[in-house]
Design a protein around this motif. Structure first.
Motif, PDB file in Angstrom:
ATOM      1  N   GLY A 198       0.809  -1.216   0.000  1.00 52.55           N
ATOM      2  CA  GLY A 198       0.000   0.000   0.000  1.00 52.55           C
ATOM      3  C   GLY A 198       0.840   1.262   0.000  1.00 52.55           C
ATOM      4  O   GLY A 198       0.501   2.255   0.648  1.00 52.55           O
ATOM      5  N   THR A 199       1.933   1.258  -0.763  1.00 49.77           N
ATOM      6  CA  THR A 199       2.901   2.352  -0.701  1.00 49.77           C
ATOM      7  C   THR A 199       2.496   3.512  -1.600  1.00 49.77           C
ATOM      8  O   THR A 199       2.312   3.331  -2.803  1.00 49.77           O
ATOM      9  CB  THR A 199       4.291   1.847  -1.130  1.00 49.77           C
ATOM     10  OG1 THR A 199       4.603   0.670  -0.386  1.00 49.77           O
ATOM     11  CG2 THR A 199       5.350   2.907  -0.878  1.00 49.77           C
ATOM     12  N   MET A 200       2.371   4.691  -1.019  1.00 53.10           N
ATOM     13  CA  MET A 200       2.093   5.887  -1.797  1.00 53.10           C
ATOM     14  C   MET A 200       3.401   6.611  -2.139  1.00 53.10           C
ATOM     15  O   MET A 200       4.364   6.569  -1.376  1.00 53.10           O
ATOM     16  CB  MET A 200       1.172   6.833  -1.021  1.00 53.10           C
ATOM     17  CG  MET A 200      -0.204   6.264  -0.752  1.00 53.10           C
ATOM     18  SD  MET A 200      -1.119   5.934  -2.258  1.00 53.10           S
ATOM     19  CE  MET A 200      -2.111   4.538  -1.737  1.00 53.10           C
ATOM     20  N   GLY A 201       3.401   7.274  -3.278  1.00 55.19           N
ATOM     21  CA  GLY A 201       4.581   7.981  -3.741  1.00 55.19           C
ATOM     22  C   GLY A 201       5.395   7.208  -4.757  1.00 55.19           C
ATOM     23  O   GLY A 201       6.413   7.698  -5.243  1.00 55.19           O
ATOM     24  N   VAL A 202       4.938   5.993  -5.108  1.00 56.32           N
ATOM     25  CA  VAL A 202       5.696   5.168  -6.046  1.00 56.32           C
ATOM     26  C   VAL A 202       5.261   5.391  -7.492  1.00 56.32           C
ATOM     27  O   VAL A 202       5.963   5.013  -8.429  1.00 56.32           O
ATOM     28  CB  VAL A 202       5.558   3.663  -5.712  1.00 56.32           C
ATOM     29  CG1 VAL A 202       6.178   3.357  -4.358  1.00 56.32           C
ATOM     30  CG2 VAL A 202       4.088   3.240  -5.741  1.00 56.32           C
ATOM     31  N   GLY A 203       4.092   5.997  -7.704  1.00 60.18           N
ATOM     32  CA  GLY A 203       3.492   6.046  -9.030  1.00 60.18           C
ATOM     33  C   GLY A 203       4.353   6.697 -10.090  1.00 60.18           C
ATOM     34  O   GLY A 203       4.545   6.148 -11.182  1.00 60.18           O
ATOM     35  N   LEU A 204       4.885   7.891  -9.815  1.00 58.72           N
ATOM     36  CA  LEU A 204       5.657   8.597 -10.832  1.00 58.72           C
ATOM     37  C   LEU A 204       6.970   7.876 -11.129  1.00 58.72           C
ATOM     38  O   LEU A 204       7.426   7.855 -12.276  1.00 58.72           O
ATOM     39  CB  LEU A 204       5.921  10.033 -10.398  1.00 58.72           C
ATOM     40  CG  LEU A 204       4.684  10.914 -10.160  1.00 58.72           C
ATOM     41  CD1 LEU A 204       5.099  12.372 -10.007  1.00 58.72           C
ATOM     42  CD2 LEU A 204       3.672  10.774 -11.271  1.00 58.72           C
ATOM     43  N   GLY A 205       7.571   7.270 -10.119  1.00 59.98           N
ATOM     44  CA  GLY A 205       8.779   6.486 -10.347  1.00 59.98           C
ATOM     45  C   GLY A 205       8.500   5.277 -11.222  1.00 59.98           C
ATOM     46  O   GLY A 205       9.266   4.967 -12.148  1.00 59.98           O
ATOM     47  N   PHE A 206       7.401   4.576 -10.939  1.00 60.57           N
ATOM     48  CA  PHE A 206       7.004   3.446 -11.781  1.00 60.57           C
ATOM     49  C   PHE A 206       6.805   3.905 -13.224  1.00 60.57           C
ATOM     50  O   PHE A 206       7.223   3.236 -14.177  1.00 60.57           O
ATOM     51  CB  PHE A 206       5.695   2.846 -11.271  1.00 60.57           C
ATOM     52  CG  PHE A 206       5.814   2.025 -10.017  1.00 60.57           C
ATOM     53  CD1 PHE A 206       7.045   1.606  -9.537  1.00 60.57           C
ATOM     54  CD2 PHE A 206       4.681   1.655  -9.309  1.00 60.57           C
ATOM     55  CE1 PHE A 206       7.148   0.845  -8.384  1.00 60.57           C
ATOM     56  CE2 PHE A 206       4.769   0.890  -8.164  1.00 60.57           C
ATOM     57  CZ  PHE A 206       6.006   0.476  -7.696  1.00 60.57           C
ATOM     58  N   ALA A 207       6.130   5.053 -13.376  1.00 62.62           N
ATOM     59  CA  ALA A 207       5.833   5.564 -14.714  1.00 62.62           C
ATOM     60  C   ALA A 207       7.118   5.903 -15.468  1.00 62.62           C
ATOM     61  O   ALA A 207       7.239   5.628 -16.670  1.00 62.62           O
ATOM     62  CB  ALA A 207       4.930   6.789 -14.619  1.00 62.62           C
ATOM     63  N   ILE A 208       8.089   6.491 -14.767  1.00 62.31           N
ATOM     64  CA  ILE A 208       9.371   6.821 -15.400  1.00 62.31           C
ATOM     65  C   ILE A 208      10.083   5.556 -15.862  1.00 62.31           C
ATOM     66  O   ILE A 208      10.596   5.476 -16.987  1.00 62.31           O
ATOM     67  CB  ILE A 208      10.250   7.629 -14.429  1.00 62.31           C
ATOM     68  CG1 ILE A 208       9.686   9.049 -14.262  1.00 62.31           C
ATOM     69  CG2 ILE A 208      11.700   7.678 -14.905  1.00 62.31           C
ATOM     70  CD1 ILE A 208      10.290   9.816 -13.104  1.00 62.31           C
ATOM     71  N   ALA A 209      10.110   4.546 -14.993  1.00 64.54           N
ATOM     72  CA  ALA A 209      10.758   3.285 -15.354  1.00 64.54           C
ATOM     73  C   ALA A 209      10.057   2.643 -16.548  1.00 64.54           C
ATOM     74  O   ALA A 209      10.708   2.196 -17.502  1.00 64.54           O
ATOM     75  CB  ALA A 209      10.763   2.337 -14.158  1.00 64.54           C
ATOM     76  N   ALA A 210       8.725   2.604 -16.510  1.00 60.75           N
ATOM     77  CA  ALA A 210       7.967   1.987 -17.604  1.00 60.75           C
ATOM     78  C   ALA A 210       8.177   2.739 -18.908  1.00 60.75           C
ATOM     79  O   ALA A 210       8.390   2.140 -19.970  1.00 60.75           O
ATOM     80  CB  ALA A 210       6.478   1.941 -17.246  1.00 60.75           C
ATOM     81  N   ALA A 211       8.143   4.078 -18.853  1.00 63.88           N
ATOM     82  CA  ALA A 211       8.307   4.885 -20.066  1.00 63.88           C
ATOM     83  C   ALA A 211       9.714   4.744 -20.636  1.00 63.88           C
ATOM     84  O   ALA A 211       9.906   4.747 -21.861  1.00 63.88           O
ATOM     85  CB  ALA A 211       8.000   6.345 -19.765  1.00 63.88           C
ATOM     86  N   THR A 212      10.710   4.624 -19.767  1.00 65.32           N
ATOM     87  CA  THR A 212      12.093   4.437 -20.230  1.00 65.32           C
ATOM     88  C   THR A 212      12.229   3.134 -21.002  1.00 65.32           C
ATOM     89  O   THR A 212      12.824   3.087 -22.092  1.00 65.32           O
ATOM     90  CB  THR A 212      13.061   4.441 -19.030  1.00 65.32           C
ATOM     91  OG1 THR A 212      12.935   5.679 -18.320  1.00 65.32           O
ATOM     92  CG2 THR A 212      14.497   4.277 -19.489  1.00 65.32           C
TER      93      THR A 212
END
Length: 563
Positions: free
Chosen positions: A409-423
């Motif tokens: 239930g970790t908040m704050g991970v979304g933008l990091g996940f998105a950066i990794a996925a987009a890369t």
């Protein structure tokens, strides 16, 4: 020549080079992190060895691979714990104070190896430069073998620039893929006897099935045997959410009334209410498929335990099923019950989605988003109501195309996940969009990562569903009135955030595209523009009714007390 021969033989390499070369030898392609003393040279060496380095703004935002000592490593512990709880293989490299300064109060001195043991499967510091390759190989192997998880390798500051003769360094080859194990044949026979005796069977597909790439075998099992299935949040897409056998729209009823549940890479933790009443039938029988022996029997004793690789075990089951042609009938009372409940819930959701009000509610927003998103996009989601409602309304059609707050239930991970996925999507040239759907509170944890997206020109589409608070907020007029009543620290409800905060202008400030959205028309227009722009990231700041909430549910997925 002899001179050239001895030059090669006596070549000196630094610790930073050895770390980078060891990671490259283990087929590591990407490194995320934040540099500083003493790891700047490690990042530079990684780039020189062909590893792509992405500089982040906060160690928590992505499961950062490279961090500085002390506070940098401590910030990364949240990402490590998140990866470990979600069973994701992650390698964290952390710089630390010089070895000869231990216990002296060195700059950012901290017991890093000891601290990381609580949040990882493996935590170690190479004893010498010539041991770096071996330790890195063991870390990578440990992160993938058995139940995947986080690992940590500590590099002291004095080792980063120290040199050693390359001839003293043992070359360590890339570790092979994890071995695939199958279940005992007697256990398969027992499991099938239980499944065939079920009146109300249910398959639960977890993210372990996604990790095991079991989608082909599972489709054959579901369609060949006519079985209903329910995905867990990150099991979505292993089979398409719009598959006729998917009963996610009747989730609570399916869990409560099933008499045999087959767990496929899913755990009976809080997400599945521990498998216990009142959410499950007290007499339910569970067939547990998992690669971790220690997981078997957690919270309830399984009727059959199938230990091994999910994909391999489903193929074993199919072999037995093909021999006798067993199939669960399509005209049962169980299927009728599930389909009726799914239709009733769909009607209720549709009524909320088709409301034409301003400000909008959650269901309106997700209704229009779902109509415009490409079927092959990667959906990243975090928040409270935003994630919960979005999960039910934004379909996933492909495996491993959803990332969310997960088991921890970790908040704050979304933008990091998105950066990794987009890369990854960009470098593999897949042509797939990455869409990050955030609550306004969740966005605030790592919002500065929009600068990272702009810096690397990653065309992520961020949709902030802004209700002015955590769970719920207040409108601008109410906020102004509360301000006149006294000190906001004593008057404002703890869940409130600044009304109509301009998150879109944060994106504009770094050169991306920001949109302020209030109406359905503005939402559709902004999302279509964003999806057509492959040159830069976009952020849609969607202002909704602060009092908007989830529809009333018979058995809610989560209550606020769970969060």
């Amino acid at each position: 020549s002899l001179t050239d021969f001895w030059t090669v033989i006596m070549e000196d390499v630094t610790g930073a080079q050895l770390i980078a070369e060891a990671l490259k030898a283990q087929n590591v392609e990407y490194m995320f992190g934040i540099v500083g003393v003493p790891v700047i040279e490690v990042a530079m060496a990684a780039q020189a060895s062909g590893i792509k380095y992405v500089g982040m703004r906060n160690e928590q935002a992505v499961r950062a691979c490279l961090v500085v000592s002390g506070p940098g490593l401590i910030h990364a512990l949240g990402g490590m714990a998140n990866a470990n709880m979600n069973c994701w293989p992650v390698i964290v490299i952390g710089g630390s104070s010089d070895q000869n300064q231990e216990t002296t109060g060195a700059f950012q001195e901290f017991p890093q190896v000891e601290a990381c043991r609580l949040y990882s499967k493996f935590s170690a510091r190479p004893s010498s430069l010539d041991m770096i390759s071996s330790v890195v190989e063991k870390a990578v192997r440990t992160s993938m073998y058995g139940r995947p998880g986080a690992v940590y390798v500590d590099i002291s500051g004095d080792m980063v620039n120290a040199k050693v003769d390359r001839s003293r360094v043992r070359e360590v080859p890339c570790c092979p893929p994890p071995p695939v194990s199958m279940a005992d044949h007697m256990a398969i026979t027992e499991a099938l006897a239980v499944l065939k005796g079920a009146k109300r069977p249910l398959l639960i597909i977890g993210k372990g099935a996604a990790h095991g790439r079991a989608e082909g075998a599972l489709r054959e099992l579901v369609e060949g045997c006519g079985l209903p299935f329910l995905p867990t949040p990150m099991g979505k897409g292993v089979l398409p959410d719009d598959h006729p056998n998917c009963v996610a729209a009747a989730r609570s009823r399916a869990l409560l009334q099933s008499d045999v549940v087959v767990l496929l890479g899913a755990r009976l933790n809080w997400i599945l209410h521990f498998g216990l009443p009142p959410r499950f039938d007290p007499h339910v029988k569970v067939i547990q498929v998992d690669l971790c022996a220690e997981e078997m029997g957690n919270n309830m004793q399984p009727a059959a335990a199938l230990l091994g690789d999910v994909n391999a075990i489903v193929k074993q089951i199919l072999e037995y099923v093909h021999k006798d042609g067993w199939k669960y009938p399509a005209d049962t009372e169980w299927w009728t019950t599930l389909k009726e409940k799914m239709a009733a819930n769909a009607t209720m959701t549709k009524a909320l989605a088709l409301q034409s009000t301003t400000p909008m509610n959650y269901y309106q927003v997700f209704h229009h988003i779902s109509q415009l998103l490409p079927h092959d996009c990667v959906i990243v989601s975090e928040g409270a109501n935003t994630m919960d409602i979005g999960r039910t309304m934004l379909n996933n059609y492909l495996p491993r195309h959803r990332l969310d707050a997960g088991t921890f239930g970790t908040m704050g991970v979304g933008l990091g996940f998105a950066i990794a996925a987009a890369t990854v999507q960009r470098n593999q040239n897949t042509g797939q969009r990455v869409v990050c759907v955030e609550g306004d509170s969740a966005f605030g944890f790592s919002g500065m990562e929009v600068e990272t997206m702009c810096r690397y020109k990653l065309p992520v589409v961020i949709i902030v569903v802004n209700n002015n608070g955590i769970y719920s907020g207040v409108d601008a007029e109410t906020w102004e009135m509360m301000g006149k009543m006294g000190d906001l620290t004593t008057v404002a409800p703890p869940v409130t955030l600044l009304p109509e905060a301009r998150y879109d202008e944060v994106m504009n400030a770094f050169g991306g595209r920001g949109f302020l959205v209030r109406t359905e028309e503005e939402l559709r227009s902004a999302l279509q523009l964003s999806l057509s722009d492959w040159e830069r990231p976009s952020l849609l700041n969607v202002l909704i009714d602060p009092s908007s909430d989830r529809k009333q549910q018979e058995f809610p997925w989560l209550t606020r007390s769970n969060l």
